[in-house]
Write a protein that holds these residues in place. Structure first.
Motif, PDB file in Angstrom:
ATOM      1  N   PRO A   1      11.061  48.091   5.318  1.00 46.61           N
ATOM      2  CA  PRO A   1       9.823  48.462   4.614  1.00 46.61           C
ATOM      3  C   PRO A   1       9.416  47.420   3.586  1.00 46.61           C
ATOM      4  O   PRO A   1       8.230  47.243   3.315  1.00 46.61           O
ATOM      5  N   VAL A   2      10.397  46.702   3.015  1.00 45.74           N
ATOM      6  CA  VAL A   2      10.073  45.644   2.059  1.00 45.74           C
ATOM      7  C   VAL A   2       9.292  44.540   2.764  1.00 45.74           C
ATOM      8  O   VAL A   2       8.253  44.071   2.272  1.00 45.74           O
ATOM      9  N   TYR A   3       9.792  44.103   3.932  1.00 40.87           N
ATOM     10  CA  TYR A   3       9.078  43.064   4.671  1.00 40.87           C
ATOM     11  C   TYR A   3       7.695  43.560   5.103  1.00 40.87           C
ATOM     12  O   TYR A   3       6.692  42.852   4.925  1.00 40.87           O
ATOM     13  N   ARG A   4       7.625  44.745   5.671  1.00 45.01           N
ATOM     14  CA  ARG A   4       6.345  45.247   6.171  1.00 45.01           C
ATOM     15  C   ARG A   4       5.318  45.373   5.050  1.00 45.01           C
ATOM     16  O   ARG A   4       4.158  44.996   5.217  1.00 45.01           O
ATOM     17  N   ASP A   5       5.742  45.906   3.922  1.00 45.22           N
ATOM     18  CA  ASP A   5       4.805  46.054   2.797  1.00 45.22           C
ATOM     19  C   ASP A   5       4.319  44.693   2.299  1.00 45.22           C
ATOM     20  O   ASP A   5       3.130  44.515   2.015  1.00 45.22           O
TER      21      ASP A   5
ATOM     22  N   ALA B   1       4.992  47.619  15.693  1.00 45.60           N
ATOM     23  CA  ALA B   1       4.527  48.312  14.493  1.00 45.60           C
ATOM     24  C   ALA B   1       4.193  47.321  13.384  1.00 45.60           C
ATOM     25  O   ALA B   1       3.251  47.533  12.612  1.00 45.60           O
ATOM     26  N   CYS B   2       4.951  46.227  13.297  1.00 43.51           N
ATOM     27  CA  CYS B   2       4.636  45.185  12.312  1.00 43.51           C
ATOM     28  C   CYS B   2       3.272  44.573  12.607  1.00 43.51           C
ATOM     29  O   CYS B   2       2.438  44.395  11.707  1.00 43.51           O
ATOM     30  N   TYR B   3       3.061  44.233  13.867  1.00 45.21           N
ATOM     31  CA  TYR B   3       1.761  43.671  14.261  1.00 45.21           C
ATOM     32  C   TYR B   3       0.632  44.653  13.989  1.00 45.21           C
ATOM     33  O   TYR B   3      -0.400  44.293  13.415  1.00 45.21           O
ATOM     34  N   GLN B   4       0.827  45.910  14.376  1.00 47.22           N
ATOM     35  CA  GLN B   4      -0.240  46.895  14.249  1.00 47.22           C
ATOM     36  C   GLN B   4      -0.611  47.130  12.793  1.00 47.22           C
ATOM     37  O   GLN B   4      -1.795  47.324  12.462  1.00 47.22           O
TER      38      GLN B   4
ATOM     39  N   ASP C   1      -4.394  46.592  11.619  1.00 42.91           N
ATOM     40  CA  ASP C   1      -5.163  47.676  11.014  1.00 42.91           C
ATOM     41  C   ASP C   1      -5.888  47.196   9.752  1.00 42.91           C
ATOM     42  O   ASP C   1      -7.049  47.553   9.518  1.00 42.91           O
ATOM     43  N   VAL C   2      -5.204  46.388   8.951  1.00 43.44           N
ATOM     44  CA  VAL C   2      -5.821  45.846   7.736  1.00 43.44           C
ATOM     45  C   VAL C   2      -6.973  44.920   8.089  1.00 43.44           C
ATOM     46  O   VAL C   2      -8.067  44.994   7.503  1.00 43.44           O
TER      47      VAL C   2
ATOM     48  N   ARG D   1      -3.073  46.378  22.426  1.00 41.74           N
ATOM     49  CA  ARG D   1      -3.387  46.408  20.992  1.00 41.74           C
ATOM     50  C   ARG D   1      -4.105  45.135  20.528  1.00 41.74           C
ATOM     51  O   ARG D   1      -4.474  45.042  19.357  1.00 41.74           O
ATOM     52  N   GLU D   2      -4.247  44.151  21.395  1.00 42.46           N
ATOM     53  CA  GLU D   2      -4.921  42.909  21.039  1.00 42.46           C
ATOM     54  C   GLU D   2      -6.391  42.955  21.452  1.00 42.46           C
ATOM     55  O   GLU D   2      -6.757  43.618  22.428  1.00 42.46           O
ATOM     56  N   ASP D   3      -7.217  42.202  20.755  1.00 42.33           N
ATOM     57  CA  ASP D   3      -8.606  42.061  21.184  1.00 42.33           C
ATOM     58  C   ASP D   3      -8.706  41.133  22.388  1.00 42.33           C
ATOM     59  O   ASP D   3      -9.573  41.299  23.239  1.00 42.33           O
ATOM     60  N   PHE D   4      -7.854  40.137  22.457  1.00 46.31           N
ATOM     61  CA  PHE D   4      -7.664  39.370  23.680  1.00 46.31           C
ATOM     62  C   PHE D   4      -6.266  38.776  23.656  1.00 46.31           C
ATOM     63  O   PHE D   4      -5.637  38.666  22.600  1.00 46.31           O
ATOM     64  N   VAL D   5      -5.778  38.394  24.820  1.00 49.87           N
ATOM     65  CA  VAL D   5      -4.423  37.864  24.960  1.00 49.87           C
ATOM     66  C   VAL D   5      -4.421  36.374  24.651  1.00 49.87           C
ATOM     67  O   VAL D   5      -5.318  35.631  25.076  1.00 49.87           O
ATOM     68  N   SER D   6      -3.407  35.937  23.915  1.00 54.92           N
ATOM     69  CA  SER D   6      -3.164  34.506  23.727  1.00 54.92           C
ATOM     70  C   SER D   6      -1.697  34.228  24.033  1.00 54.92           C
ATOM     71  O   SER D   6      -0.841  35.098  23.887  1.00 54.92           O
TER      72      SER D   6
END
Length: 665
Positions: free
Chosen positions: A125-129, A234-237, A241-242, A271-276
C-alpha cells in the motif's frame, strides 16, 4: 470507397515515430540540439519521464517540475508530441529507505535491494499510494499542456519482479482468494486439499507458495499466478483511474513485452485504451522475424484487431544478451516495416540518445554515441522519411480466416511440475504451429478461449491443457457448424481448477475429435518417432506422442516405429458440417492438410523467405533473405519508392515494398 479505418492512436496524424527520451541524463543545453535533430529525423512523438521519479520528487514532500515544464515547452515548440510517463517504475531511494517493506521478497525469503529498477512489492500500500500520488501530481500539472498526446503508465510491468512473497503480499493473496471462493469449503474443494493433508481451517493458515520441501499444491500455484497478474494490474488500474479522472480524453497505455508468460495480456489489454509493445528480436537468430511476426499478430489481436503501437525496439544492438549482435545494414528498416505490416501504427525505440552511464550505456539508440556522423544516425533519418510516406496505412486492419487460441490460465497450468514431461514449453509449441502459417503467408488472429470462433474457417489449439467446459462446448459447436478445429496433444486434460477431466482424455472434446487418449508417451530428449501418412513419411515427431484410440475419427497418419508403431498419430473426425483434427504428436508440419481442407488461402504467393501481409488495401512484401527475390501477380503503386508495379516486382536482399492498388489511389 476507401475502407473503414480505426481512429488514430493519438491526435498525431499518420504513423508515429520516435522513442524514449531521458533528458535528465544530459545537461540542459543539449536539449535544444536534441529537439532540432528529432525534427530532422522525422520524429513526431517522444516518450518522456519513464525513470524520472527521483528527479520529479526528490523527497517525500519536495517536488521539482521546472525542468519538465521547460522540456515539454521546448518539444512543443519544435512541433513534437509527448508520450508522458507517470514515472512510477522505479521508486526513489528516499522512499525505500523510509519504508524498506516496499522492497520485494523472493520465494526463499530474501528481500531484494535498491540499486536496479522495479524494486517494489506490487501489493504494498505504501508503493501504491506513492505511485498514485505521483501520477496525480503529473496529470494535474500537464493535462492541458499542448504537447501531451498520450499517457504512459509505469514501464514494462513484471520485467524484473512478477511476484512478491512478503507478508503484505500474503495478506493480499488471502483477500484475493476470499473474493474468488467466498468460503473455505469452496477453496478446499478447488485446491484438492484432501491430497497430502493440506486442508485449511482458517484463512490465515494460507500462505503464498513459498519454497517448500517438495512439490507445492498445483492449484494453489495456479491461483498464485492469477493473483500475481491481478496484483500488478491493480497497480496499473489505480494510476489509469487517476489519469482518466484528471485528463479525460487523453489515451492511456502501458507497454507490454510481447508474448509474456507472467501477465494475462487478454485481461490487461481490456484495461488499455490501445495496446503498446516492447519487442527485441535477436539479430543472431535466423528465424527471429518469424517469432516477431507471431508477437506482433498477438499485439494486434489483443484488442480485436485494432492497430497497436511498437513502444520500444532497438535500432541496432541491445546491451543485455550474452552476445549483443548489431543489426546489419537494412535489417533495422526491414524489421521496423514488419511491425507496421502486422498492425502497428507507430514505430518507437529505446532510446533517442545513447546513454553515457548506467546499465544500458551500450544499448543502441536513434542518436548513437558517435553522433550524426554514425551509420545509425543515417538510418534513423532515412527510415523516418520512409515511414512518413506510409501515413495512409494508419488505421487500417488485417482480416484473418485462421485463429490460434491462447490462454494464460492454460499456459500457467501446463508448465507446472510433476507432469508427464517437463519439456512442455507453451510459447515454443505455439511458435512452431505459427511458423507453419507464416511459411504459407496465412493471416492469423490470436483469440482467448471465450472468443467468438464462428468468423473463422479454422481454429487451432496448439495446446489447451486447461479447458473449461463452456469453451469445449463452443468449440464443438464451431465444428458442428462447419468449422475446422485442429487440436494439439495434451489438450483438454484439466478444468479451471487443474482437476483432471475424467472419462478419457480429451474428455470435453471427445465428440468433436472422435478420439480417446489412453496413455501419454512423451518422447525422450534427442529422440524422435517417425510418422507415416498414406503417401509416405510425414516427418519425425519430437517431444510428445500418445497411445491414441479412435471412436468416430479416421486415422490420417500413424506412428512408424517403436511401441506405438501402427497406432494412429493424426486423426480426422467428421462432426456435423465440420471436421475435428487431432495431432497426438508434436509435428506442426502436418497442419497443411487442415488448412487446405478448411479452404484457407495465402495472402499472396511468394518465394521462400518473402513475407506477405495485408492491411486494408495495402500489400506488404518483406524479403528476409540475402538473395534477390521476384514476386509475381502484382499491380499497384509502391508507397516506399513511388514506382508503379505491374505484373511482378524484384525485391533486393532485405528489401521491401508496400503496394496500394493504383485504382484506389
Amino acid at each position: 470507397m476507401s475502407p473503414a479505418r480505426d481512429r488514430g492512436l493519438t491526435r498525431v496524424e499518420g504513423l508515429l515515430y520516435g522513442g524514449d527520451y531521458n533528458p535528465e541524463q544530459w545537461p540542459e543545453e543539449v536539449w535544444a540540439e536534441d529537439a532540432a535533430l528529432m525534427k530532422e529525423a522525422g520524429v513526431n512523438l517522444v516518450t518522456v519521464g519513464v525513470f524520472s521519479w527521483a528527479k520529479l520528487q526528490p523527497g517525500p514532500d519536495a517536488w521539482d517540475f521546472g525542468w519538465l515544464d521547460r522540456l515539454l515547452d521546448l518539444l512543443h515548440g519544435h512541433g513534437l508530441a509527448v508520450d508522458l510517463a507517470t514515472a512510477t517504475a522505479s521508486p526513489p531511494a528516499w522512499l525505500v529507505r523510509a519504508h524498506p517493506e516496499v522492497l520485494p521478497v523472493r520465494a526463499d525469503g530474501v528481500r531484494l535491494e535498491f540499486g536496479s529498477r522495479q524494486h517494489y512489492c506490487p501489493s504494498s500500500p505504501v508503493y501504491r499510494d506513492a505511485a498514485v500520488r505521483l501520477a496525480r501530481k503529473i496529470a494535474e500539472r500537464y493535462r492541458d499542456h499542448p504537447a501531451l498526446a498520450l499517457w504512459h503508465v509505469h514501464n514494462e510491468y513484471g520485467d524484473h519482479v512478477t511476484e512478491c512473497f512478503c507478508e503484505e503480499s500474503a495478506a493480499d493473496f488471502r483477500r484475493w482468494l476470499r473474493a474468488r471462493y467466498t468460503d473455505l469449503d469452496a477453496l478446499n474443494a478447488a485446491w484438492g486439499t484432501a491430497f497430502w493433508s493440506q486442508r485449511y481451517g482458517a484463512w490465515n493458515e494460507i500462505e503464498p507458495p513459498r519454497d517448500a520441501p517438495g512439490p507445492v499444491n498445483p492449484t494453489q500455484t495456479l491461483d498464485w499466478r492469477r493473483f500475481c497478474s491481478d496484483a500488478l494490474l491493480a497497480c496499473y488500474q489505480a494510476e489509469k483511474d487517476v489519469l482518466d479522472e484528471v485528463s479525460p480524453g487523453v489515451p492511456v497505455t502501458t507497454n507490454f513485452m510481447s508474448m509474456f508468460k507472467p501477465l494475462d495480456y487478454w485481461e490487461w489489454a481490456s484495461r488499455e485504451d490501445f495496446v503498446s509493445d516492447d519487442a527485441y528480436p535477436d539479430p543472431a537468430d535466423p528465424e527471429a522475424h518469424v517469432t516477431a511476426a507471431m508477437n506482433y499478430d498477438l499485439m494486434r489481436s489483443l484488442k480485436g484487431g485494432r492497430p497497436w503501437l511498437l513502444m520500444e525496439q532497438a535500432p541496432s544492438a541491445v546491451s543485455w544478451r550474452p552476445v549483443n549482435v548489431p543489426k546489419r545494414p537494412g535489417l533495422h528498416r526491414l524489421w521496423s516495416l514488419q511491425t507496421v505490416a502486422r498492425g502497428a501504427d507507430g514505430v518507437m525505440y529505446f532510446q533517442w540518445r545513447a546513454s553515457r552511464a548506467g546499465a544500458e550505456k551500450f544499448h543502441s539508440a536513434l542518436l548513437p554515441h558517435g553522433g550524426t556522423s554514425s551509420r545509425g544516425w543515417a538510418e534513423t533519418v532515412r527510415f523516418g522519411a520512409e515511414l512518413a510516406r506510409l501515413g495512409p496505412v494508419a488505421g487500417t486492419r488485417t482480416e484473418a480466416d485462421v485463429a490460434i487460441v491462447l490462454s494464460w490460465d492454460s499456459w500457467w497450468a501446463l508448465e507446472q511440475e510433476d507432469h508427464p514431461s517437463a519439456r512442455l514449453d507453451l510459447k515454443a509449441i505455439v511458435a512452431s504451429w505459427y511458423r507453419e502459417l507464416w511459411l504459407r503467408n496465412v493471416a492469423v488472429d490470436f483469440v482467448p478461449p471465450d472468443a467468438d470462433f464462428g468468423r473463422y474457417k479454422a481454429v487451432l489449439l496448439p495446446n489447451l491443457y486447461l479447458l473449461r467446459t463452456d469453451t469445449a462446448e463452443r468449440l464443438t459447436r464451431f465444428v458442428a457448424g462447419g468449422g475446422h478445429l485442429a487440436c494439439g496433444f495434451f489438450s483438454g486434460i484439466v478444468d479451471e481448477h487443474d482437476h483432471i477431466h475424467l472419462g478419457g482424455y480429451p474428455a470435453p472434446l471427445r465428440d468433436a475429435l472422435g478420439v480417446v487418449v489412453d496413455e501419454f508417451w512423451p518422447v525422450p530428449d534427442d529422440a524422435s518417432v517417425p510418422v507415416e501418412g498414406p503417401d509416405g513419411p510425414l516427418g519425425a515427431a519430437t517431444l510428445w506422442s500418445e497411445w491414441l484410440d479412435v471412436t468416430t475419427a479416421e486415422p490420417v497418419a500413424s506412428y512408424g516405429a517403436g511401441p506405438l508403431a501402427g497406432r494412429p498419430a493424426i486423426t480426422r473426425n467428421a462432426h456435423g458440417a465440420g471436421v475435428g483434427w487431432y495431432l497426438s504428436c508434436h509435428l506442426p508440419s502436418a497442419l497443411g492438410p487442415v488448412l487446405d481442407a478448411a479452404g484457407v488461402e495465402p495472402v499472396h504467393a511468394t518465394p521462400p523467405g518473402v513475407e506477405a501481409t495485408r492491411r486494408g488495401p495495402y500489400l506488404f512484401l518483406l524479403n528476409h533473405t540475402d538473395a534477390v527475390s521476384r514476386v509475381s501477380g502484382l499491380s499497384g503503386i509502391d508507397l516506399l519508392s513511388g514506382a508503379p508495379v505491374e505484373g511482378g516486382l524484384e525485391l533486393g536482399p532485405l528489401g521491401a515494398a508496400v503496394l496500394h492498388p493504383a485504382s484506389e489511389r
